[in-house]
Structure formats: C-alpha cells, structure tokens
Design a protein around this motif. Structure first.
Motif, short mmCIF file in Angstrom:
data_model
loop_
_atom_site.label_atom_id
_atom_site.label_comp_id
_atom_site.label_asym_id
_atom_site.label_seq_id
_atom_site.Cartn_x
_atom_site.Cartn_y
_atom_site.Cartn_z
N GLY A 281 0.80 -1.22 0.00
CA GLY A 281 0.00 0.00 0.00
C GLY A 281 0.83 1.27 0.00
O GLY A 281 0.27 2.37 0.09
N GLU A 282 2.17 1.16 -0.14
CA GLU A 282 3.07 2.31 -0.06
C GLU A 282 3.61 2.68 -1.44
O GLU A 282 3.92 1.81 -2.25
CB GLU A 282 4.25 1.99 0.86
N HIS A 283 3.76 4.01 -1.68
CA HIS A 283 4.45 4.51 -2.88
C HIS A 283 5.90 4.76 -2.50
O HIS A 283 6.23 5.79 -1.91
CB HIS A 283 3.83 5.81 -3.38
N VAL A 284 6.79 3.83 -2.83
CA VAL A 284 8.20 3.93 -2.43
C VAL A 284 9.07 3.45 -3.59
O VAL A 284 8.74 2.47 -4.25
CB VAL A 284 8.51 3.09 -1.17
N GLU A 285 10.20 4.13 -3.79
CA GLU A 285 11.20 3.68 -4.75
C GLU A 285 12.58 3.83 -4.14
O GLU A 285 12.77 4.58 -3.17
CB GLU A 285 11.10 4.47 -6.06
N GLU A 286 13.56 3.08 -4.70
CA GLU A 286 14.93 3.16 -4.20
C GLU A 286 15.84 3.75 -5.27
O GLU A 286 15.43 3.97 -6.40
CB GLU A 286 15.40 1.79 -3.72
N MET A 287 17.10 3.97 -4.88
CA MET A 287 17.98 4.83 -5.66
C MET A 287 18.40 4.24 -7.01
O MET A 287 18.50 4.97 -8.00
CB MET A 287 19.23 5.18 -4.85
N SER A 288 18.69 2.94 -7.06
CA SER A 288 19.23 2.39 -8.32
C SER A 288 18.20 2.46 -9.43
O SER A 288 18.54 2.76 -10.58
CB SER A 288 19.72 0.96 -8.11
N ALA B 95 25.43 6.14 -15.74
CA ALA B 95 26.01 6.35 -14.42
C ALA B 95 24.86 6.44 -13.43
O ALA B 95 24.12 7.43 -13.43
CB ALA B 95 26.86 7.62 -14.39
N PHE B 96 24.67 5.40 -12.63
CA PHE B 96 23.52 5.28 -11.73
C PHE B 96 23.98 5.10 -10.29
O PHE B 96 25.13 4.73 -10.01
CB PHE B 96 22.68 4.06 -12.10
N CYS B 97 23.05 5.29 -9.37
CA CYS B 97 23.27 4.89 -7.99
C CYS B 97 23.24 3.36 -7.90
O CYS B 97 22.49 2.69 -8.62
CB CYS B 97 22.16 5.44 -7.09
N HIS B 98 24.05 2.82 -7.00
CA HIS B 98 23.90 1.42 -6.61
C HIS B 98 22.72 1.33 -5.63
O HIS B 98 22.21 2.34 -5.15
CB HIS B 98 25.19 0.93 -5.95
N SER B 99 22.28 0.12 -5.34
CA SER B 99 21.19 -0.06 -4.40
C SER B 99 21.65 -0.01 -2.95
O SER B 99 20.82 -0.04 -2.03
CB SER B 99 20.49 -1.40 -4.65
N LEU B 100 22.96 0.07 -2.71
CA LEU B 100 23.51 0.20 -1.37
C LEU B 100 23.94 1.64 -1.14
O LEU B 100 24.36 2.33 -2.08
CB LEU B 100 24.69 -0.75 -1.18
N PRO B 101 23.89 2.12 0.09
CA PRO B 101 24.21 3.53 0.36
C PRO B 101 25.64 3.88 -0.04
O PRO B 101 26.55 3.06 0.00
CB PRO B 101 24.04 3.63 1.89
#
Length: 485
Positions: free
Chosen positions: A164-171, A279-285
C-alpha cells in the motif's frame, strides 16, 4: 527466511532463502510483451501482480514452514517502465517498457528544455528512460497525462500492491532521468522539464532500507507468522550486483538476459553520457556504478530459434563449448535499437556475408558473436570513461552456454567466470536486500561473492582473428545507419 521477487520482462521469478543463503524453493511465472505498433513495447501491470501472486503461492505450497518464518522481502525489477496511476492508484494505461522506442523526439525536447540534464542525471536522454515517456504521453495522450497522480517503476507498482506504499529506491530511480544521481534525490528541475512535481513521485529510500510491511491479508494468505518488512530493493542489474557481491569499486559483471549489460561498481558518481554510458546509484548507500547497455542480448538468440523453428538447445548441439574460429557471418544485434554507444532507437539488425554455403551453425555463432561485439563496444566506452576492468562474472540466461561465454571472453580479451545459480541472481540479490532491511546487518558482510562454476579464459591463438572480426563489425553501424536514412 527471506523472499526475493524479480519482476523481469519475460517472467516473474521468486526465491525463498534461509539464513545460510540456501535457496529452499523457487518459482517462475511467464509474462508476455505487447508490441501494438513498431517501436512500442508495453505490459499490463495487472499481469505482473497475478504472476507475483502465483509465484508466491507456489513457494508457500512447496515450503510452507519456511514461508511462515519469512522476515524480509526484497524486490528487483526491470527498469525505466512508466506505470501511470490516478489518484485512486488505478492503472491508467499499459506500462511503457524499458525497450520502447517511441519517445526519441521527446528526448531531444527534454535536453533542449533543460541543458543541465546530462550533468545532473549523469546520462544522455534515451527513449528507454522514464521521463521522455511522460512527455510522449503528455503530447499524444493528454487526458491520461492530466489524470496521472503517481508515476511508478514496475517493481514499485508491485510494492504498492504488496504494502500500500508509494516507495522507490535509488538504483531504479536513477534510471528515470528525474534523479539527481550525485545527491540521491529527486531533481525539481528534471521534473519540471516534463511537467511534473515531487508529488507525482514515490518517496525515496536506499535499497537495503525498510520500505513498508506486507499487507495483513497477504500475510494471512501465505500463513506467515509476522508481517515481513519489504526492502527498497534494486533495479534488475543492481540486484544482480548484490547477488554477485559486486559492491566494491572495480567489481564487474556481464548480464546476458533479454538485454545485455556490462556493469562496473564505482566509489562515486562517474558519468560519461557522451558515449551513452549509464552512471547510476547502486542499491547500497554511498555506492554508484557505470553500465554499458545493449538492448538485445539473449533475446537475439530467442529470435533466431523462433525464426528457424528450432529449440534453442538444438541450435547449440553441434557447436561445442568453445569457438574454433570466428564465424564468417556478421550479425548486428540491433533488433530493438541500441543504447551504448550509439543511443539509436531506430537502428535495426542485419546479417552480413551470407552465401550459398551459409548454414545454421554459422548463423548461430554469428548471433552470439554479434552480442559479444556489442558488449565490446560497451567495454571500450567504459574504458574511455576511465574505468578499468580486469575480469568479470557472467550471469543471466545466456550465461548457461559455455560457448557464448567463451566467445565473449575472446572478444573482450578478458577472463570471465560463470556463476552458480546465475539464472536467479536478480531474485537472490533482492532476497539479500530483504534480509538487510529486516536485520540491519552490514551490507559488506552479507553481500559476499557466490560459488563460481568455472573460469573461462581468452584463447591466445584467436586474439588476432577476433580483433579483425570486431574491426569489421565496427563498420556495420555506420553502414546500416546510412541505408536506413
């Protein structure tokens, strides 16, 4: 126990993994792609959801006790897809996929409207990215654009249905052209260039961070003891990197899936948009990566098998596990256009050099070599950006072929390693991220390299002949472009 869900283009894969990272159960549900007109590529998001439910139902049936003990769930997914929702989270149209080429004109428009695009996003505007798709919708489907309240990437839509959440991550967000990749935050200027605001975007988290909990009715459906935490997850290639332990600068791998990828982990934001390097973000900080991407890899082999009316395994039967010499035939693998280094959605593939003696083995080897030559283009583009790759793992469906891996090793002149379980690497990497979100462990301690099947070394006696074939291949794109024009 942890679950990884990988929403691919051709299937949804799910794995159930224990604390020792042993896969206890796995399931796969097929998906289909709609191509209503040339250059268009779409899927119905409801088909993703039904496939995900079916895959998780199979995990629960196969390993009910382990399913009951699940603590964390991670998501991996095909990148760049535009899933448009109204204010009630209803899907407004089929998702426009990563390999859709309709928005070429809108890419030029976006770069004109926002000259800082390449510096901030680290990428050249390409039709496969999400933002140009929204400009296309704005121009050609204005009623749908006006009704759009949220734009989600494919795996974020699955998360919405799960939590039920609208969430995305960096990669994954980095592949939209809406992210300030160095700052790991939405760019207001990028959104404004497409007529959108932050209100249209999901909130951002890191891939290893919590991003919601499973809805109560789904917890009951699978008889889980507690509501598992969902991780931010990763785009498909970033999830593969987590699976392979490619989390330190210099780590590299090749993915032979529907598309093809040459990945290199980097310590910082290192763009080279001039040669269509991502050139993208990785999924880790605090981690980034570069990618060279080709739009058709294993899908080229599937196309050939379908065209010849012959199963893929049969095509390989008489060719052995290593090339004896390059094929006399050249193949340009541009069945869906190309990204690195050409950024050309309109270019199309070709066989060159056919004669009366050409048979099926020559065509099969040529297709494999064409994909390998395209990956060599990617390697040269990453090298031009200052990236040094000395070895790479190989994952994806195409990695099951020792011959294909050997061809790539020779064309790239690099030692490669086949990885055990590479066909479910995206789902396995997602499961690792689910674990990290649930436990808070150190990612470096968890994301260790897997067992290797075997090393594949270039053959010294083939170096010159493959270099000559690659030099011939490099002439294909300009010639095909001239013909098409």
């Amino acid at each position: 126990m942890y679950i990884g869900i990988d929403l691919g283009t051709s299937s949804v894969k799910a794995v159930l993994v224990d604390e020792r990272e042993q896969i206890l159960a796995q399931a796969s549900e097929a998906l289909t792609v709609s191509r209503p007109v040339p250059t268009h590529s779409e899927q119905d998001p409801e088909s993703w959801w039904q496939a995900t439910l079916a895959a998780l139902d199979r995990l629960a049936a196969e390993a009910p006790q382990a399913m009951a003990a699940v603590r964390g769930i991670g998501l991996s997914g095909q990148m760049h897809g535009a899933t448009l929702l109204d204010a009630q989270d209803r899907v407004l149209r089929p998702c426009i996929l990563w390999n859709d080429g309709r928005a070429a004109a809108e890419c030029a428009e976006m770069e004109r409207a926002w000259p800082e695009l390449r510096a901030v996003t680290g990428n050249i505007a390409m039709p496969g990215f999400t933002a140009p798709k929204l400009l296309w919708v704005k121009r050609h489907e204005p009623i749908i654009f006006a009704a759009t309240a949220k734009v989600l990437l494919p795996k974020a839509y699955l998360r919405l249905r799960l939590t039920g959440e609208h969430v995305e991550e960096m990669s994954d967000a980095a592949g939209t052209l809406w992210l300030d990749v160095a700052k790991r935050d939405w760019s207001d200027a990028a959104l404004a260039a497409t007529g959108l605001t932050r209100q249209h975007m999901p909130r951002l988290v890191e891939g290893s961070a919590p991003a919601g909990t499973l809805r109560a009715e789904l917890q009951q459906r699978w008889s889980m003891n507690q509501a598992p935490i969902l991780a931010g997850g990763a785009g498909d290639n970033a999830a593969g990197a987590v699976s392979l332990g490619a989390v330190r600068p210099g780590d590299a791998f090749i993915s032979l899936g529907t598309s093809g990828v040459l990945w290199a982990t980097t310590a910082g934001f290192a763009p080279n948009p001039g040669q269509a390097v991502h050139a993208f973000c990785h999924s880790l900080p605090r981690t980034w990566h570069q990618m060279g991407v080709i739009l058709s890899a294993a899908s080229c082999f599937a196309w050939l098998a379908k065209t010849l009316g012959t199963p893929e395994a049969t095509l390989l039967k008489d060719l052995g596990n290593a090339p004896q010499r390059p094929s006399p035939i050249l193949f340009a693998p541009y069945l869906s256009g190309e990204r690195t280094p050409h950024n050309d959605a309109d270019i199309r593939g070709a066989f060159i050099g056919l004669d009366h003696e050409t048979g099926r083995p020559e065509l099969v080897q040529a297709v494999m070599e064409g994909v390998a030559f395209a990956l060599r283009d990617c390697l040269d583009a990453l090298r031009a950006a200052g990236t040094r790759i000395t070895t790479a793992d190989v994952i994806g469906g195409g990695a099951r072929s020792p011959l294909w891996c050997a061809i790539i090793a020779n064309v790239l002149d690099l030692p490669l390693t086949q990885v055990l379980g590479g066909e479910v690497s995206g789902a396995f990497g997602a499961a690792r991220l689910g674990r990290l979100a649930a436990t808070g462990e150190d990612p470096i301690a968890v994301c260790l390299p897997p067992a290797r099947a075997q090393a594949i070394l270039p053959t010294a006696s083939l170096r010159d002949s493959y270099a000559a074939s690659y030099a011939r291949y490099r002439k294909l794109y300009p010639g095909l472009k001239e013909i098409a024009a």
